[in-house]
Every structure is written in C-alpha cells, then in structure tokens.
Design a protein around this motif. Structure first.
Motif, PDB file in Angstrom:
ATOM      1  N   VAL A 131       0.918  -0.640  -0.017  1.00 25.79           N
ATOM      2  CA  VAL A 131       0.077  -0.156   0.584  1.00 25.79           C
ATOM      3  C   VAL A 131       1.097   1.116   0.273  1.00 25.79           C
ATOM      4  N   PHE A 132       0.236   2.159  -0.940  1.00 23.10           N
ATOM      5  CA  PHE A 132       1.296   3.370  -0.654  1.00 23.10           C
ATOM      6  C   PHE A 132       0.316   4.476  -0.121  1.00 23.10           C
ATOM      7  N   THR A 133       0.735   5.532   0.618  1.00 21.78           N
ATOM      8  CA  THR A 133       0.266   6.837   1.007  1.00 21.78           C
ATOM      9  C   THR A 133       0.005   7.746   0.311  1.00 21.78           C
ATOM     10  N   VAL A 134      -0.916   8.024  -0.819  1.00 17.62           N
ATOM     11  CA  VAL A 134      -0.305   9.357  -1.298  1.00 17.62           C
ATOM     12  C   VAL A 134      -1.088  11.149  -0.595  1.00 17.62           C
ATOM     13  N   SER A 135      -1.020  11.595  -1.085  1.00 17.67           N
ATOM     14  CA  SER A 135      -1.732  12.950  -0.512  1.00 17.67           C
ATOM     15  C   SER A 135      -1.871  13.659  -1.853  1.00 17.67           C
ATOM     16  N   ASN A 136      -3.557  13.759  -2.005  1.00 14.78           N
ATOM     17  CA  ASN A 136      -4.643  14.098  -3.061  1.00 14.78           C
ATOM     18  C   ASN A 136      -4.709  15.756  -2.284  1.00 14.78           C
ATOM     19  N   LEU A 137      -4.038  16.663  -2.789  1.00 18.19           N
ATOM     20  CA  LEU A 137      -3.883  18.369  -2.942  1.00 18.19           C
ATOM     21  C   LEU A 137      -4.898  19.016  -3.780  1.00 18.19           C
ATOM     22  N   THR A 138      -6.183  18.001  -4.152  1.00 23.14           N
ATOM     23  CA  THR A 138      -7.131  18.708  -4.689  1.00 23.14           C
ATOM     24  C   THR A 138      -8.281  18.484  -3.793  1.00 23.14           C
ATOM     25  N   THR A 139      -8.197  17.618  -3.342  1.00 27.77           N
ATOM     26  CA  THR A 139      -9.398  16.554  -2.188  1.00 27.77           C
ATOM     27  C   THR A 139      -9.246  16.920  -1.240  1.00 27.77           C
ATOM     28  N   GLN A 140      -7.960  17.310  -0.508  1.00 29.92           N
ATOM     29  CA  GLN A 140      -7.165  17.325   0.419  1.00 29.92           C
ATOM     30  C   GLN A 140      -7.752  16.569   1.749  1.00 29.92           C
ATOM     31  N   THR A 141      -6.592  15.448   0.413  1.00 31.32           N
ATOM     32  CA  THR A 141      -7.029  13.933   1.675  1.00 31.32           C
ATOM     33  C   THR A 141      -6.449  13.726   1.518  1.00 31.32           C
ATOM     34  N   VAL A 142      -5.899  11.957   1.506  1.00 37.17           N
ATOM     35  CA  VAL A 142      -4.808  10.816   1.657  1.00 37.17           C
ATOM     36  C   VAL A 142      -5.760   9.904   1.821  1.00 37.17           C
ATOM     37  N   GLU A 143      -5.106   9.523   0.301  1.00 41.35           N
ATOM     38  CA  GLU A 143      -5.464   8.227   0.161  1.00 41.35           C
ATOM     39  C   GLU A 143      -4.742   7.231   0.095  1.00 41.35           C
ATOM     40  N   TYR A 144      -5.147   5.480   0.011  1.00 43.02           N
ATOM     41  CA  TYR A 144      -4.085   4.841  -0.294  1.00 43.02           C
ATOM     42  C   TYR A 144      -4.593   3.867  -1.107  1.00 43.02           C
ATOM     43  N   LYS A 145      -3.561   3.445  -1.720  1.00 38.97           N
ATOM     44  CA  LYS A 145      -3.580   2.688  -2.890  1.00 38.97           C
ATOM     45  C   LYS A 145      -2.887   1.301  -3.102  1.00 38.97           C
ATOM     46  N   HIS A 146      -3.564   0.615  -3.107  1.00 44.54           N
ATOM     47  CA  HIS A 146      -2.966  -1.455  -3.185  1.00 44.54           C
ATOM     48  C   HIS A 146      -2.692  -1.064  -4.518  1.00 44.54           C
ATOM     49  N   ALA A 147      -1.719  -2.219  -4.567  1.00 45.86           N
ATOM     50  CA  ALA A 147      -0.381  -2.723  -5.349  1.00 45.86           C
ATOM     51  C   ALA A 147      -1.534  -3.460  -6.048  1.00 45.86           C
ATOM     52  N   LYS A 148      -2.418  -4.042  -5.508  1.00 46.59           N
ATOM     53  CA  LYS A 148      -2.880  -5.675  -5.989  1.00 46.59           C
ATOM     54  C   LYS A 148      -4.520  -4.545  -7.045  1.00 46.59           C
ATOM     55  N   ASP A 149      -4.575  -3.504  -6.580  1.00 50.60           N
ATOM     56  CA  ASP A 149      -5.685  -3.013  -7.225  1.00 50.60           C
ATOM     57  C   ASP A 149      -5.188  -2.446  -8.338  1.00 50.60           C
ATOM     58  N   CYS A 150      -3.959  -2.155  -9.052  1.00 50.35           N
ATOM     59  CA  CYS A 150      -3.507  -1.209  -9.670  1.00 50.35           C
ATOM     60  C   CYS A 150      -3.229  -1.845 -11.143  1.00 50.35           C
ATOM     61  N   SER A 151      -3.332  -0.725 -12.266  1.00 50.92           N
ATOM     62  CA  SER A 151      -2.183  -1.789 -13.504  1.00 50.92           C
ATOM     63  C   SER A 151      -1.420  -1.311 -12.921  1.00 50.92           C
ATOM     64  N   TYR A 152      -0.197  -1.456 -13.968  1.00 53.57           N
ATOM     65  CA  TYR A 152       1.472  -1.520 -13.709  1.00 53.57           C
ATOM     66  C   TYR A 152       1.764   0.072 -13.606  1.00 53.57           C
ATOM     67  N   GLU A 153       1.323   0.699 -14.925  1.00 55.56           N
ATOM     68  CA  GLU A 153       1.470   2.209 -14.584  1.00 55.56           C
ATOM     69  C   GLU A 153       0.575   2.462 -13.508  1.00 55.56           C
ATOM     70  N   ASP A 154      -0.795   2.345 -13.131  1.00 56.30           N
ATOM     71  CA  ASP A 154      -0.478   3.125 -12.274  1.00 56.30           C
ATOM     72  C   ASP A 154       0.200   3.332 -11.248  1.00 56.30           C
ATOM     73  N   TYR A 155       0.606   1.475 -10.504  1.00 51.66           N
ATOM     74  CA  TYR A 155       1.750   0.914  -9.292  1.00 51.66           C
ATOM     75  C   TYR A 155       2.940   1.806  -9.604  1.00 51.66           C
ATOM     76  N   CYS A 156       3.059   2.098 -10.667  1.00 50.29           N
ATOM     77  CA  CYS A 156       4.051   2.898 -10.984  1.00 50.29           C
ATOM     78  C   CYS A 156       4.126   4.396 -10.693  1.00 50.29           C
ATOM     79  N   ASP A 157       3.629   5.019 -11.062  1.00 54.05           N
ATOM     80  CA  ASP A 157       3.054   6.576 -10.350  1.00 54.05           C
ATOM     81  C   ASP A 157       2.771   6.218  -9.253  1.00 54.05           C
TER      82      ASP A 157
END
Length: 306
Positions: A131-157
């Motif tokens: 799981v990658f932790t990212v800060s969404n500056l547009t919505t002012q929220t913290v999001e958690y991205k699971h690699a298992k739910d990603c495409s390879y490009e999303d995973y790298c992004d």
C-alpha cells in the motif's frame, strides 16, 4: 496479520532498508501487509517479494541525477562537510519552463519503471498486500493505493507520487487531481495498517523519537521553507504515532517501533551514495544491537511500554 510500516525520510530510507534487512533476512520475519509513505513506498515493493539484495544495490547507488531532471539544490563541500542551498538558476529554469514546482523529479519516475519490472509487479500482486500513501492536494485528503488494485502504470505512478516532496519535486496529475508526498498527510501510516486488520506491526521511523536539539538559526528563504517542512513532518509523525497507540490499545495490536537514533542529514532530498551505503549498514547494526520501542500487550491484556 503481520505488517511492516515505513515512514517518509528521503535518502534516510537507506537506514530503514538496513533495519528491514535485519528483520526479514536475519530474523526471518514475514509480513502480510506492507504500508509505506514517501520513501517508504520506494522500499516496500522489493521488500514484499523478498528481493532485498537487489533493493540494497540499487537504493544505495542512487544519485541526484537519477531522481531529478531539474535539481533544485546547490551542493557545497567544505572541509569534509556537505551543505545544500537553493539553486537559483535551476529554480528560475523551472519557472521559465512553466513548471509548478522548484525542482522536477521525472527521472525518479523512469527509475521506478527501470527497477520495478512488470514481472516483479505480477509476483507482488500474487503474494503480498502493498500500500502506497499519497496526499491528494485537490481534495485535501490522504489516499491509500493498493498495488493489487492497480495496473502496472498506476502502480508506478502511485509509488512516484508518494515520494514526491513538493515543491522540490514534481506533482503527479492524475484523475483530474494533483498528488504529492504521502508524508504531508500521514508521515507514519500505522493507523491504516491497524484498520486493515494488522495485529502485529513493525514500524520503521526514519527520524528521532524525541526532537530535543536546538537547531541552527534559519538564514534564508530556502532554509526557512525546509525548517517549516521539518517542523510539520515532526508534528504529523507525532500525531500519527499517538493515534496509532490509541487505536492499537483499542484493538490489542502489538506495535514495535524502530526510531533512528540521530539526525542523519539536514537535507534528505540530497542523495549521496557514500552516505547511503553507510546508513544502510548502520541501520542493520542498529537493529541487530537495539531493542525496539514496544507498545505491546500481555496475555492478560495489560499494556507493556518499553
């Protein structure tokens, strides 16, 4: 469920890599969940597939040019000491090119794709929850991205976005939003690991537990900005651990915290191969010779803090 959580910390991630090597190779620990913020996100994918020698090799040989296509700092070496200051020329270049940050880290995105193959990604999705932790500056929220739910490009992004310490590194523009370093919202994402059901958690914090040292007077806008960010990171990290301890108490979660024993660098956005190799070995030896700070429970439910 067992989890490994790694905080932000830039080049200090090498110290955390050494701790992880000791835990996973020497002690043979296995984890079901890996959660990273900022540089922690750069470490956890290779840790999750137990590719630690490869991780050590590429992480301790990273150079500034591997990270930045526009490097916002000037490095000054004097009498064996290294200091960094703002690079006014490169900062001006960024503005003239229409960039929205002082520096640009597009080379890091290329490095991620180079060092994290599609084959590794597919293995990871089958064997671990990363799981990658990212800060969404547009919505002012913290999001958690699971690699298992990603495409390879999303995973790298998402890995890249989590490690982008704005305004010195790039913004990720994705899904009509702008994303930046996960540490801006959750520097030590222990709470999320607890919410995912982890009952035993090793936490690697790339910072001191107590900040009782008086820092030098800030003398220019660049130092002021770095000082403000350092203060924010310290406060966010403190709140992260306070909330984690409270939630851990409610859920009877055993938390073991590995803190850096000292300030390794004033500028973790500067990548020095010699220092990072040194820090990796120091992290390994530190874990080998030090007991973690524990927030654990006895079989009777009593709390043990040590």
């Amino acid at each position: 469920m067992k989890a490994l959580v790694i905080s932000g910390g830039g080049s200090k991630g090498a110290f955390g890599g050494g701790i992880a090597e000791y835990l996973m190779i020497t002690q043979g620990k296995k984890y079901d969940l890996f959660v990273g913020s900022s540089v922690g996100s750069l470490l956890i994918s290779q840790l999750a597939i137990n590719n630690i020698p490869y991780l050590k090799k590429f992480f301790t040989t990273v150079r500034n040019r591997d990270v930045y296509n526009i490097f916002p700092f000037s490095v000054i070496k004097k009498k064996g000491n290294i200091t960094t200051k703002i690079n006014h020329f490169n900062t001006l270049r960024s503005f003239l090119k229409g960039c929205d940050t002082f520096g640009q880290s597009k080379n890091l995105r290329k490095l991620i794709a180079k060092t994290h193959s599609i084959e590794d990604f597919n293995i990871l999705k089958e064997n671990a929850d990363v799981v990658f932790t990212v800060s969404n500056l547009t919505t002012q929220t913290v999001e958690y991205k699971h690699a298992k739910d990603c495409s390879y490009e999303d995973y790298c992004d998402w890995m890249w976005a989590s490690a982008n310490y704005v305004p010195f590194m790039s913004l990720l523009k994705k899904n009509n939003c702008q994303y930046a370093d996960g540490g801006f919202g959750s520097f030590i994402p222990v709470r999320y690991a607890i919410e995912q059901g982890a009952t035993e958690i090793d936490v690697i914090v790339l910072d001191k537990e107590l900040h009782d040292d008086k820092l030098d007077i800030l003398e220019n806008p660049f130092e002021s900005l770095m000082g403000v960010f350092r203060f924010m990171s310290n406060q966010i990290g403190f709140k992260d651990m306070l909330i984690a301890k409270l939630k851990g108490h409610q859920s009877h979660v055993d938390i073991r915290m590995w803190y850096a024993p000292e300030d390794l660098t004033d500028n973790p956005l500067y990548f020095n191969q010699k220092l990072m190799k040194k820090w990796w070995e120091q992290g390994y030896e530190y874990a080998k010779n030090t007991q973690p700070k524990c927030h654990c429970f006895t079989p009777d439910g009593d709390i043990i803090d040590r």
